[in-house]
Design a protein around this motif. Structure first.
Motif, PDB file in Angstrom:
ATOM      1  N   TYR A  97       0.866  -1.333   0.098  1.00 32.46           N
ATOM      2  CA  TYR A  97      -0.169  -0.163  -0.024  1.00 32.46           C
ATOM      3  C   TYR A  97       0.897   1.212  -0.022  1.00 32.46           C
ATOM      4  O   TYR A  97       1.846   1.213   0.747  1.00 32.46           O
ATOM      5  N   GLY A  98       0.358   2.352  -0.764  1.00 32.60           N
ATOM      6  CA  GLY A  98       0.921   3.560  -0.415  1.00 32.60           C
ATOM      7  C   GLY A  98       0.209   4.319   0.706  1.00 32.60           C
ATOM      8  O   GLY A  98      -0.924   3.561   1.269  1.00 32.60           O
ATOM      9  N   VAL A  99       0.796   5.162   1.026  1.00 31.75           N
ATOM     10  CA  VAL A  99       0.087   5.999   2.527  1.00 31.75           C
ATOM     11  C   VAL A  99       0.059   7.526   2.151  1.00 31.75           C
ATOM     12  O   VAL A  99       0.911   7.920   1.660  1.00 31.75           O
ATOM     13  N   GLY A 100      -0.919   8.043   2.569  1.00 26.77           N
ATOM     14  CA  GLY A 100      -1.294   9.518   2.605  1.00 26.77           C
ATOM     15  C   GLY A 100      -1.282  10.265   3.808  1.00 26.77           C
ATOM     16  O   GLY A 100      -1.750   9.463   4.872  1.00 26.77           O
ATOM     17  N   TRP A 101      -0.958  11.622   3.828  1.00 24.94           N
ATOM     18  CA  TRP A 101      -1.062  12.301   5.064  1.00 24.94           C
ATOM     19  C   TRP A 101      -2.093  13.269   4.618  1.00 24.94           C
ATOM     20  O   TRP A 101      -1.847  13.914   3.707  1.00 24.94           O
ATOM     21  N   PHE A 102      -2.743  13.502   5.623  1.00 21.07           N
ATOM     22  CA  PHE A 102      -3.994  14.562   5.362  1.00 21.07           C
ATOM     23  C   PHE A 102      -3.846  15.364   6.550  1.00 21.07           C
ATOM     24  O   PHE A 102      -3.573  14.992   7.675  1.00 21.07           O
ATOM     25  N   ARG A 103      -4.572  16.753   6.692  1.00 18.50           N
ATOM     26  CA  ARG A 103      -4.627  17.416   7.930  1.00 18.50           C
ATOM     27  C   ARG A 103      -5.956  18.075   7.769  1.00 18.50           C
ATOM     28  O   ARG A 103      -6.539  18.289   6.861  1.00 18.50           O
ATOM     29  N   ARG A 104      -6.390  18.371   9.025  1.00 17.46           N
ATOM     30  CA  ARG A 104      -7.845  19.117   9.139  1.00 17.46           C
ATOM     31  C   ARG A 104      -7.394  20.409  10.146  1.00 17.46           C
ATOM     32  O   ARG A 104      -7.387  20.264  11.421  1.00 17.46           O
ATOM     33  N   PRO A 105      -7.409  21.684   9.575  1.00 15.28           N
ATOM     34  CA  PRO A 105      -6.966  22.508  10.343  1.00 15.28           C
ATOM     35  C   PRO A 105      -8.429  22.981  11.147  1.00 15.28           C
ATOM     36  O   PRO A 105      -9.456  22.663  10.685  1.00 15.28           O
ATOM     37  N   PRO A 106      -8.088  23.931  12.164  1.00 12.67           N
ATOM     38  CA  PRO A 106      -9.519  24.285  12.903  1.00 12.67           C
ATOM     39  C   PRO A 106     -10.523  25.000  12.030  1.00 12.67           C
ATOM     40  O   PRO A 106     -10.155  25.805  11.266  1.00 12.67           O
ATOM     41  N   GLU A 107     -11.542  24.474  12.043  1.00 11.50           N
ATOM     42  CA  GLU A 107     -12.884  24.874  11.422  1.00 11.50           C
ATOM     43  C   GLU A 107     -12.757  24.843   9.880  1.00 11.50           C
ATOM     44  O   GLU A 107     -13.514  25.807   9.155  1.00 11.50           O
ATOM     45  N   LYS A 108     -11.844  23.978   9.487  1.00  6.66           N
ATOM     46  CA  LYS A 108     -11.885  23.877   7.910  1.00  6.66           C
ATOM     47  C   LYS A 108     -12.001  22.205   7.520  1.00  6.66           C
ATOM     48  O   LYS A 108     -11.922  21.525   8.323  1.00  6.66           O
ATOM     49  N   GLU A 109     -11.939  22.268   6.182  1.00  2.00           N
ATOM     50  CA  GLU A 109     -11.998  20.698   5.716  1.00  2.00           C
ATOM     51  C   GLU A 109     -10.748  20.035   5.884  1.00  2.00           C
ATOM     52  O   GLU A 109      -9.661  20.769   5.633  1.00  2.00           O
ATOM     53  N   ARG A 110     -10.809  18.831   5.877  1.00  3.04           N
ATOM     54  CA  ARG A 110      -9.401  18.040   5.556  1.00  3.04           C
ATOM     55  C   ARG A 110      -8.829  18.411   4.300  1.00  3.04           C
ATOM     56  O   ARG A 110      -9.466  18.331   3.398  1.00  3.04           O
ATOM     57  N   GLU A 111      -7.586  18.100   4.314  1.00  2.09           N
ATOM     58  CA  GLU A 111      -6.736  18.520   3.018  1.00  2.09           C
ATOM     59  C   GLU A 111      -5.608  17.670   2.943  1.00  2.09           C
ATOM     60  O   GLU A 111      -4.985  17.120   3.971  1.00  2.09           O
ATOM     61  N   PHE A 112      -5.098  17.674   1.889  1.00  3.53           N
ATOM     62  CA  PHE A 112      -3.952  16.568   1.439  1.00  3.53           C
ATOM     63  C   PHE A 112      -2.757  17.250   1.642  1.00  3.53           C
ATOM     64  O   PHE A 112      -2.506  18.455   1.508  1.00  3.53           O
ATOM     65  N   VAL A 113      -1.682  16.503   2.514  1.00  7.82           N
ATOM     66  CA  VAL A 113      -0.539  16.912   2.602  1.00  7.82           C
ATOM     67  C   VAL A 113       0.525  16.194   1.783  1.00  7.82           C
ATOM     68  O   VAL A 113       1.184  16.968   1.083  1.00  7.82           O
ATOM     69  N   ALA A 114       0.446  15.139   1.788  1.00  5.20           N
ATOM     70  CA  ALA A 114       1.285  14.277   1.065  1.00  5.20           C
ATOM     71  C   ALA A 114       1.101  12.946   1.052  1.00  5.20           C
ATOM     72  O   ALA A 114       0.565  12.347   1.650  1.00  5.20           O
ATOM     73  N   ALA A 115       1.822  12.017  -0.286  1.00  6.73           N
ATOM     74  CA  ALA A 115       1.619  10.585  -0.296  1.00  6.73           C
ATOM     75  C   ALA A 115       2.755  10.075  -0.619  1.00  6.73           C
ATOM     76  O   ALA A 115       3.710  10.760  -1.510  1.00  6.73           O
ATOM     77  N   ILE A 116       2.954   8.838  -0.382  1.00  9.39           N
ATOM     78  CA  ILE A 116       4.134   8.082  -0.867  1.00  9.39           C
ATOM     79  C   ILE A 116       3.493   6.852  -1.332  1.00  9.39           C
ATOM     80  O   ILE A 116       2.650   6.107  -0.833  1.00  9.39           O
ATOM     81  N   SER A 117       4.236   6.096  -2.406  1.00  6.27           N
ATOM     82  CA  SER A 117       3.831   4.834  -3.200  1.00  6.27           C
ATOM     83  C   SER A 117       4.514   4.026  -2.300  1.00  6.27           C
ATOM     84  O   SER A 117       5.090   3.934  -1.463  1.00  6.27           O
ATOM     85  N   ARG A 118       4.050   2.526  -2.614  1.00  3.39           N
ATOM     86  CA  ARG A 118       4.305   1.502  -1.571  1.00  3.39           C
ATOM     87  C   ARG A 118       5.864   1.067  -1.591  1.00  3.39           C
ATOM     88  O   ARG A 118       6.264   0.697  -0.719  1.00  3.39           O
ATOM     89  N   SER A 119       6.542   1.481  -2.742  1.00  4.86           N
ATOM     90  CA  SER A 119       8.123   1.273  -2.599  1.00  4.86           C
ATOM     91  C   SER A 119       8.447   2.447  -1.993  1.00  4.86           C
ATOM     92  O   SER A 119       9.921   2.364  -1.735  1.00  4.86           O
ATOM     93  N   GLY A 120       8.071   3.571  -2.001  1.00  8.51           N
ATOM     94  CA  GLY A 120       8.624   4.811  -1.750  1.00  8.51           C
ATOM     95  C   GLY A 120       9.368   5.551  -2.788  1.00  8.51           C
ATOM     96  O   GLY A 120       9.996   6.515  -2.842  1.00  8.51           O
ATOM     97  N   GLY A 121       9.134   4.899  -3.906  1.00 10.03           N
ATOM     98  CA  GLY A 121       9.694   5.675  -5.060  1.00 10.03           C
ATOM     99  C   GLY A 121       9.080   6.769  -5.693  1.00 10.03           C
ATOM    100  O   GLY A 121       9.214   7.597  -6.512  1.00 10.03           O
ATOM    101  N   ARG A 122       7.802   7.022  -5.480  1.00  8.76           N
ATOM    102  CA  ARG A 122       6.948   8.175  -5.873  1.00  8.76           C
ATOM    103  C   ARG A 122       6.448   8.822  -4.710  1.00  8.76           C
ATOM    104  O   ARG A 122       5.873   8.235  -3.738  1.00  8.76           O
ATOM    105  N   THR A 123       6.409  10.088  -4.648  1.00  3.64           N
ATOM    106  CA  THR A 123       5.780  10.912  -3.637  1.00  3.64           C
ATOM    107  C   THR A 123       5.073  12.159  -4.303  1.00  3.64           C
ATOM    108  O   THR A 123       5.329  12.450  -5.642  1.00  3.64           O
TER     109      THR A 123
END
Length: 124
Positions: free
Chosen positions: A32-58
């Motif tokens: 699996y690839g894995v992603g990071w998201f964040r939710r600032p105060p009183e805002k919608e969740r937003e994309f931060v970063a993601a990485i492929s299963r091998s780590g070769g793509r970000t």
């Protein structure tokens, strides 16, 4: 049963650095690839970063490009998010999730097994 657990959040000053961890429990981390998201105060969740299963793509969100680095250790089943030059607008709850379709998408719908999140607060 797949579970993700974030850690490493805290209160820091603007300009400081933090390194978040996302510990994967269960089988098949390397599938699996894995992603990071964040939710600032009183805002919608937003994309931060993601990485492929091998780590070769970000992929990074525009707001963090050049300041944050995502990486993974497939021997320890951990994904990291190293955050540098933090700004007050980076204040949010940070979540990691499994990229179920492997597309490193920026929308949350392609992700699952969300963790509970870790709070990051950046003081000005």
């Amino acid at each position: 049963q797949v579970q993700l657990e974030e850690s490493g959040g805290g209160l820091v000053q603007a300009g400081d650095s933090l390194k978040l961890s996302c510990q994967y429990s269960g089988r098949g981390f390397v599938n699996y690839g894995v992603g990071w998201f964040r939710r600032p105060p009183e805002k919608e969740r937003e994309f931060v970063a993601a990485i492929s299963r091998s780590g070769g793509r970000t992929r990074y969100g525009d707001a963090v490009q050049g300041r944050f680095t995502i990486s993974r250790d497939n021997e320890k089943d951990i994904v990291y998010l190293e955050m540098n030059r933090l700004k007050p607008e980076d204040t949010a709850v940070y979540f990691c999730a499994v990229d179920r379709d492997g597309l490193l998408g920026v929308g949350p719908n392609g992700y699952g097994f969300w963790g509970q999140g870790t709070q990051v607060t950046v003081a000005s």
